[in-house]
Design a protein around this motif. Structure first.
Motif, mmCIF file in Angstrom:
data_model
loop_
_atom_site.group_PDB
_atom_site.id
_atom_site.type_symbol
_atom_site.label_atom_id
_atom_site.label_comp_id
_atom_site.label_asym_id
_atom_site.label_seq_id
_atom_site.Cartn_x
_atom_site.Cartn_y
_atom_site.Cartn_z
ATOM 1 N N ALA A 11 0.838 -1.194 0.000
ATOM 2 C CA ALA A 11 0.000 0.000 0.000
ATOM 3 C C ALA A 11 0.870 1.239 0.000
ATOM 4 O O ALA A 11 1.952 1.254 0.578
ATOM 5 N N SER A 12 0.387 2.255 -0.663
ATOM 6 C CA SER A 12 1.156 3.474 -0.784
ATOM 7 C C SER A 12 1.018 4.332 0.468
ATOM 8 O O SER A 12 1.970 4.923 0.946
ATOM 9 N N ILE A 13 -0.203 4.383 0.977
ATOM 10 C CA ILE A 13 -0.467 5.136 2.206
ATOM 11 C C ILE A 13 -1.190 4.205 3.173
ATOM 12 O O ILE A 13 -2.123 3.503 2.768
ATOM 13 N N LEU A 14 -0.756 4.191 4.396
ATOM 14 C CA LEU A 14 -1.431 3.373 5.411
ATOM 15 C C LEU A 14 -1.914 4.283 6.531
ATOM 16 O O LEU A 14 -1.153 5.119 7.022
ATOM 17 N N VAL A 15 -3.162 4.127 6.922
ATOM 18 C CA VAL A 15 -3.657 4.791 8.124
ATOM 19 C C VAL A 15 -4.216 3.712 9.023
ATOM 20 O O VAL A 15 -5.091 2.945 8.623
ATOM 21 N N LEU A 16 -3.697 3.628 10.227
ATOM 22 C CA LEU A 16 -4.032 2.527 11.116
ATOM 23 C C LEU A 16 -4.464 3.083 12.464
ATOM 24 O O LEU A 16 -3.686 3.761 13.131
ATOM 25 N N ALA A 17 -5.708 2.838 12.833
ATOM 26 C CA ALA A 17 -6.178 3.293 14.136
ATOM 27 C C ALA A 17 -5.932 2.191 15.143
ATOM 28 O O ALA A 17 -6.346 1.059 14.928
ATOM 29 N N SER A 18 -5.243 2.505 16.222
ATOM 30 C CA SER A 18 -4.956 1.475 17.206
ATOM 31 C C SER A 18 -4.711 2.094 18.566
ATOM 32 O O SER A 18 -4.297 3.248 18.687
ATOM 33 N N HIS A 19 -4.993 1.315 19.602
ATOM 34 C CA HIS A 19 -4.717 1.780 20.959
ATOM 35 C C HIS A 19 -3.365 1.279 21.436
ATOM 36 O O HIS A 19 -2.893 1.674 22.493
ATOM 37 N N SER A 20 -2.769 0.368 20.686
ATOM 38 C CA SER A 20 -1.531 -0.241 21.140
ATOM 39 C C SER A 20 -0.318 0.512 20.597
ATOM 40 O O SER A 20 -0.096 0.573 19.392
ATOM 41 N N PHE A 21 0.455 1.094 21.494
ATOM 42 C CA PHE A 21 1.660 1.827 21.084
ATOM 43 C C PHE A 21 2.628 0.904 20.356
ATOM 44 O O PHE A 21 3.318 1.296 19.435
ATOM 45 N N GLU A 22 2.648 -0.353 20.826
ATOM 46 C CA GLU A 22 3.579 -1.316 20.253
ATOM 47 C C GLU A 22 3.296 -1.521 18.766
ATOM 48 O O GLU A 22 4.197 -1.472 17.929
ATOM 49 N N ILE A 23 2.001 -1.723 18.456
ATOM 50 C CA ILE A 23 1.616 -1.927 17.053
ATOM 51 C C ILE A 23 1.867 -0.662 16.247
ATOM 52 O O ILE A 23 2.368 -0.712 15.123
ATOM 53 N N CYS A 24 1.571 0.484 16.825
ATOM 54 C CA CYS A 24 1.811 1.748 16.133
ATOM 55 C C CYS A 24 3.287 1.888 15.777
ATOM 56 O O CYS A 24 3.639 2.251 14.657
ATOM 57 N N ARG A 25 4.154 1.590 16.747
ATOM 58 C CA ARG A 25 5.593 1.730 16.503
ATOM 59 C C ARG A 25 6.074 0.743 15.464
ATOM 60 O O ARG A 25 6.949 1.040 14.661
ATOM 61 N N GLN A 26 5.479 -0.455 15.500
ATOM 62 C CA GLN A 26 5.928 -1.504 14.586
ATOM 63 C C GLN A 26 5.649 -1.146 13.124
ATOM 64 O O GLN A 26 6.450 -1.426 12.246
ATOM 65 N N TRP A 27 4.510 -0.536 12.868
ATOM 66 C CA TRP A 27 4.069 -0.356 11.477
ATOM 67 C C TRP A 27 4.137 1.076 10.967
ATOM 68 O O TRP A 27 4.062 1.287 9.769
ATOM 69 N N CYS A 28 4.219 2.038 11.866
ATOM 70 C CA CYS A 28 4.025 3.414 11.400
ATOM 71 C C CYS A 28 5.244 4.276 11.647
ATOM 72 O O CYS A 28 6.055 4.015 12.530
ATOM 73 N N THR A 29 5.343 5.332 10.838
ATOM 74 C CA THR A 29 6.442 6.277 10.996
ATOM 75 C C THR A 29 5.942 7.627 11.466
ATOM 76 O O THR A 29 6.703 8.444 11.959
ATOM 77 N N LYS A 30 4.663 7.867 11.268
ATOM 78 C CA LYS A 30 4.086 9.134 11.717
ATOM 79 C C LYS A 30 2.828 8.831 12.510
ATOM 80 O O LYS A 30 2.312 7.717 12.472
ATOM 81 N N ALA A 31 2.329 9.844 13.200
ATOM 82 C CA ALA A 31 1.103 9.622 13.961
ATOM 83 C C ALA A 31 0.220 10.854 13.931
ATOM 84 O O ALA A 31 0.699 11.983 13.841
#
Lengths: 260, 282
Positions: free
Chosen positions: A211-231
């Motif tokens: 995917a070119s752009i990913l937007v992921l809503a999550s409550h888990s910081f761990e998952i956010c850090r694993q997959w995302c570069t911005k928030a």
């Protein structure tokens, strides 16, 4: 994160977007529903015709471009789901404009469009059509999906006969098969048995990377850090903060720890 | 903090950009996009019919059977009541009933058109016309099954309508077009105002008696206004008369053109104005 083979022209831009839900007094059903749904977050207000509205998004402006991996954080009812749905084009903004370039695929409910009376194969076809794919594109993915699910001949019989584990495999394989340019995900998809989960992790990784752009809503910081570069941090329907993931998570964690 | 200062030159224009469409453009795009999704609404509609009759012996032909039984039973009773010859009355009643059932189902069932698709509408942005086309497609499939009864009646009573029967295709087309736009209107209005489906249900029951389906229009004598200002009479006539080997009147055709124009106008206006609100209403 490897950001290799995706389209570099994808774009998702919000220009001063507001979304407000009117509460129709005559329907107790919708009043109850909206109040329960929005409880803590949006602000109550009245619109031009003196109806009570819940302001779920207020003057949100942002611009996501190719390569962006965005984590969407915020408290319950802060407008995360509404923001995702506005991105997906489900809610047309009450004011402001949404501009997008590239196919948007929302992945909120992975079982969407599953018909229990149809066979596994037919459900795959139906899902493909829902995502706007041609029948040749769908057929070309068929082998891959069949392979991944490991369901074999079960794919030819109605899915109502499947166990819940088999059902998860099918919905998961179907949902992660057709990769869009812009991928919107509500909660992280995690279900199924341990062996499947390892397989799933790998598949999600390759799905997300395409995917070119990913937007992921999550409550888990761990998952956010694993997959995302911005928030993006949403607070009461406003864009509180948008930036590098660590900075946003840190600011958010401080507020949460403060107990407000 | 907003990264709005991104250099625009880094994007080439390979993918078309879409911005929130409003007004007439949104309605036009919605209807055209909906048509291109024909595979989707085609299979969703077909699945709905198949699912309803799954594992029953007759399957969708239960529709044919129940329509056939009703036409014969009521046909015989009404022929007796109105002192008509059975072999003239049953073809008249049968063709009228087929067309009326189609029109009535557009009116009474389109109230749940959008509210019943909530799970889709809230999850994925499809053209709203997809739900309309899917609904109309199922109604047409049901009509096709019911139509078998007409063929049975034609053979049993040995009536041959002749080449004028081909005009029934034109009439049916007019009904389908009106059905598409009327169900769009009713679906939208019912999503916002939940009392509308109930109101329509009661009105349709009355309309059944006011429209010449089991009585002949010439019985009215001095009260011809009952049929003349009844839009459903004209729609019924352009499809039913050819099935019976009669020619619909010019007045019928003119009325149908007028009805169609008004119907499309209202529904396109509503879609242009409120398309973006449908997701909020359901």
């Amino acid at each position: 994160m490897v950001t290799s083979a995706f389209d570099r022209t994808a774009l998702l831009a919000f220009d001063d977007v507001s979304v407000s839900f009117p509460i129709y007094q005559t329907g107790s059903r919708s009043v109850k529903k909206h109040l329960l749904f929005r409880g803590t977050g949006g602000q109550l207000a009245t619109d031009a015709s003196h109806r009570i509205v819940v302001e779920a998004l207020r003057n949100v402006s942002l611009r996501l471009t190719a390569g962006d991996r965005i984590a969407l954080i915020g408290r319950n009812g802060a407008g995360k789901t509404t923001l995702l749905r506005a991105m997906a084009g489900v809610y047309q903004p009450t004011s402001g404009n949404v501009t997008s370039r590239g196919r948007i695929s929302p992945l909120f409910d992975i079982a969407l469009g599953i018909d229990a009376d149809l066979s596994g194969y037919d459900n795959i076809r139906l899902r493909g059509m829902l995502l706007g794919l041609s029948s040749s594109q769908i057929e070309s993915h068929m082998a891959d999906i069949g392979d991944f699910t490991g369901l074999g001949d079960y794919l030819s019989i109605p899915v109502r006969t499947y166990s819940s584990g088999m059902m998860t495999r099918l919905t998961f394989a179907v949902a992660t098969c057709f990769s869009p340019e812009i991928l919107l995900m509500d909660e992280w998809i995690m279900a199924g048995d341990a062996a499947f989960l390892a397989k799933a992790q790998h598949r999600v990784a390759s799905f997300v990377e395409r995917a070119s752009i990913l937007v992921l809503a999550s409550h888990s910081f761990e998952i956010c850090r694993q997959w995302c570069t911005k928030a993006i941090w949403m607070e009461r329907g406003r864009l509180q903060m948008f930036g590098e993931i660590e900075a946003v998570l840190q600011a958010y964690a401080e507020i949460c720890a403060g107990g407000t | 903090m907003h990264p709005l200062s991104v250099d625009r030159s880094q994007f080439d224009v390979r993918l078309p950009a879409t911005t929130t469409a409003r007004g007439f453009k949104s309605a036009r795009l919605d209807l055209l996009d909906g048509l291109t999704h024909w595979r989707l609404w085609g299979s969703l509609g077909w699945n709905e019919i198949v699912q309803r009759y799954r594992r029953s012996v007759l399957g969708p032909f239960w529709l044919t059977a129940s329509m056939g039984v009703m036409v014969i039973a009521l046909g015989v009773v009404y022929a007796e009541l109105f002192q008509q010859e059975v072999d003239r009355f049953i073809p008249f009643f049968c063709s009228g009933m087929l067309v009326w059932t189609l029109m009535a189902s557009y009116l009474t069932e389109s109230g749940t058109l959008f509210t019943g698709s909530e799970c889709y509408i809230k999850q994925i942005s499809l053209p709203f016309s997809v739900y309309v086309f899917r609904f109309n497609w199922t109604k047409l499939i049901i009509f096709a099954h019911n139509f078998i009864v007409y063929l049975g009646v034609v053979i049993y009573f040995r009536i041959w309508p002749g080449s004028v029967a081909l005009l029934a295709i034109v009439g049916l087309l007019a009904i389908v077009v009106n059905g598409i736009f009327a169900s769009l209107t009713i679906g939208m209005v019912s999503a916002r105002f939940r009392d509308i489906p109930q109101v329509i249900n009661s009105v349709v029951q009355i309309l059944f008696f006011l429209t010449p389906i089991f009585w002949r229009p010439d019985l009215l004598r001095g009260h011809a206004f009952i049929t003349r200002y009844n839009p459903f009479f004209h729609l019924l006539q352009v499809a039913r008369a050819p099935l019976l080997g009669e020619m619909p009147s010019t007045e019928n055709y003119c009325a149908v053109v007028l009805i169609t124009v008004l119907n499309i106008g209202v529904s396109v206006y509503l879609l242009s104005r409120f398309r973006g609100r449908i997701a909020y209403w359901i």
